[in-house]
Design a protein around this motif. Structure first.
Motif, PDB file in Angstrom:
ATOM      1  N   THR A  52       0.827  -1.203   0.000  1.00 46.73           N
ATOM      2  CA  THR A  52       0.000   0.000   0.000  1.00 46.73           C
ATOM      3  C   THR A  52       0.861   1.251   0.000  1.00 46.73           C
ATOM      4  O   THR A  52       0.585   2.211  -0.735  1.00 46.73           O
ATOM      5  CB  THR A  52      -0.923   0.007   1.235  1.00 46.73           C
ATOM      6  N   GLN A  53       1.915   1.266   0.802  1.00 49.46           N
ATOM      7  CA  GLN A  53       2.798   2.422   0.872  1.00 49.46           C
ATOM      8  C   GLN A  53       3.494   2.657  -0.458  1.00 49.46           C
ATOM      9  O   GLN A  53       3.661   3.799  -0.898  1.00 49.46           O
ATOM     10  CB  GLN A  53       3.815   2.221   1.989  1.00 49.46           C
ATOM     11  N   THR A 112       0.890   4.119  -2.845  1.00 48.18           N
ATOM     12  CA  THR A 112       0.591   5.500  -2.484  1.00 48.18           C
ATOM     13  C   THR A 112       1.707   6.436  -2.912  1.00 48.18           C
ATOM     14  O   THR A 112       1.463   7.527  -3.436  1.00 48.18           O
ATOM     15  CB  THR A 112       0.371   5.619  -0.960  1.00 48.18           C
ATOM     16  N   SER A 113       2.951   6.002  -2.706  1.00 49.05           N
ATOM     17  CA  SER A 113       4.097   6.830  -3.112  1.00 49.05           C
ATOM     18  C   SER A 113       4.109   7.056  -4.615  1.00 49.05           C
ATOM     19  O   SER A 113       4.414   8.154  -5.091  1.00 49.05           O
ATOM     20  CB  SER A 113       5.406   6.154  -2.683  1.00 49.05           C
ATOM     21  N   ARG A 152       1.506   9.667  -5.609  1.00 56.09           N
ATOM     22  CA  ARG A 152       1.940  11.027  -5.324  1.00 56.09           C
ATOM     23  C   ARG A 152       3.038  11.484  -6.278  1.00 56.09           C
ATOM     24  O   ARG A 152       3.114  12.655  -6.642  1.00 56.09           O
ATOM     25  CB  ARG A 152       2.424  11.122  -3.883  1.00 56.09           C
ATOM     26  N   THR A 175      -8.051   5.178   0.491  1.00 54.78           N
ATOM     27  CA  THR A 175      -7.680   6.581   0.661  1.00 54.78           C
ATOM     28  C   THR A 175      -6.732   7.025  -0.448  1.00 54.78           C
ATOM     29  O   THR A 175      -6.872   8.124  -1.003  1.00 54.78           O
ATOM     30  CB  THR A 175      -7.013   6.797   2.038  1.00 54.78           C
ATOM     31  N   ALA A 176      -5.763   6.164  -0.772  1.00 55.96           N
ATOM     32  CA  ALA A 176      -4.820   6.504  -1.842  1.00 55.96           C
ATOM     33  C   ALA A 176      -5.534   6.641  -3.180  1.00 55.96           C
ATOM     34  O   ALA A 176      -5.266   7.575  -3.951  1.00 55.96           O
ATOM     35  CB  ALA A 176      -3.733   5.429  -1.934  1.00 55.96           C
ATOM     36  N   ASP A 198      -7.636   9.908  -3.173  1.00 53.38           N
ATOM     37  CA  ASP A 198      -6.799  11.095  -3.380  1.00 53.38           C
ATOM     38  C   ASP A 198      -6.377  11.221  -4.846  1.00 53.38           C
ATOM     39  O   ASP A 198      -6.370  12.323  -5.409  1.00 53.38           O
ATOM     40  CB  ASP A 198      -5.550  11.022  -2.493  1.00 53.38           C
TER      41      ASP A 198
END
Length: 212
Positions: free
Chosen positions: A74-75, A78-79, A82, A138-139, A142
């Motif tokens: 997930t991280q 998400t990165s 972004r 959430t990712a 966004d």
């Protein structure tokens, strides 16, 4: 000063956690025994006691290790979202990667295990939801909010869009796997993810009249 774990201990931990996940999922927390875990891992029961105090500790570590794997993916996702803030996401690629990680990895077994013991370990349910599915949603939300602002998607509620995207690419197989333990074939996972991403893009494509 950080202590470096002996590689042999690390290998034993990996074997124990993998075996424990299988045993706890098959037998539940109450009926599972450390003897059964040791046999599955091919290790002496004393080795388990040397690393974990008792069955409760082992169960928690088993679930937390699986949550860490899910959270790591997930991280990373998400990165990447972004990092691509000035360009639209390749949603077909995102769909395939997310579906494969969820349906072909340990996520379904983890879901089943956490649900099975949710009354006994409610805190693990909360940690799993926060670390994996809710973080992914959430990712996605966004990212869809940004894509909407940039005109790559039609005006929408980004949270609802994230829910639609997730279900279209893997929802049916995730439900089936959660209830039955059935694992979808890799070819099917990829095909359904691509079809789902295509359906999402058709539904959320910006109205060309808006730019007229």
């Amino acid at each position: 000063m950080t202590t470096v774990e002996d590689p042999r201990v690390g290998r034993s931990r990996a074997l124990i956690l993998d075996a424990a996940r299988k045993v706890f999922l098959a037998e539940g927390f109450h009926d599972a025994t450390l003897e059964r875990v040791a046999a599955e891992a091919g290790l002496a029961k004393r080795t388990i006691y040397n690393l974990y105090i008792d069955k409760t500790t082992l169960f928690r570590e088993t679930v937390l290790s699986a949550i860490a794997i899910a959270a790591s993916f997930t991280q990373t996702l998400t990165s990447e979202f972004r990092a691509e803030k000035n360009a639209p996401l390749n949603l077909s690629d995102v769909a395939v990667r997310l579906a494969e990680a969820t349906l072909l990895g340990p996520a379904i077994a983890l879901r089943r295990l956490v649900i099975m013991e949710s009354v006994r370990f409610p805190d693990l349910v909360d940690r799993y939801r926060a670390g994996a599915p809710e973080a992914v949603m959430t990712a996605l939300s966004d990212a869809f909010a940004r894509m909407t602002e940039d005109g790559h998607l039609r005006p929408c509620d980004p949270q609802v869009a994230a829910e639609h995207f997730a279900f279209l690419i893997m929802g049916a197989d995730l439900d089936r796997g959660t209830f039955t333990g059935e694992r979808a074939l890799a070819a099917r996972v990829r095909e359904r993810a691509l079809l789902g991403a295509n359906a999402f893009l058709r539904a959320y494509a910006p109205d060309v009249r808006d730019g007229a």
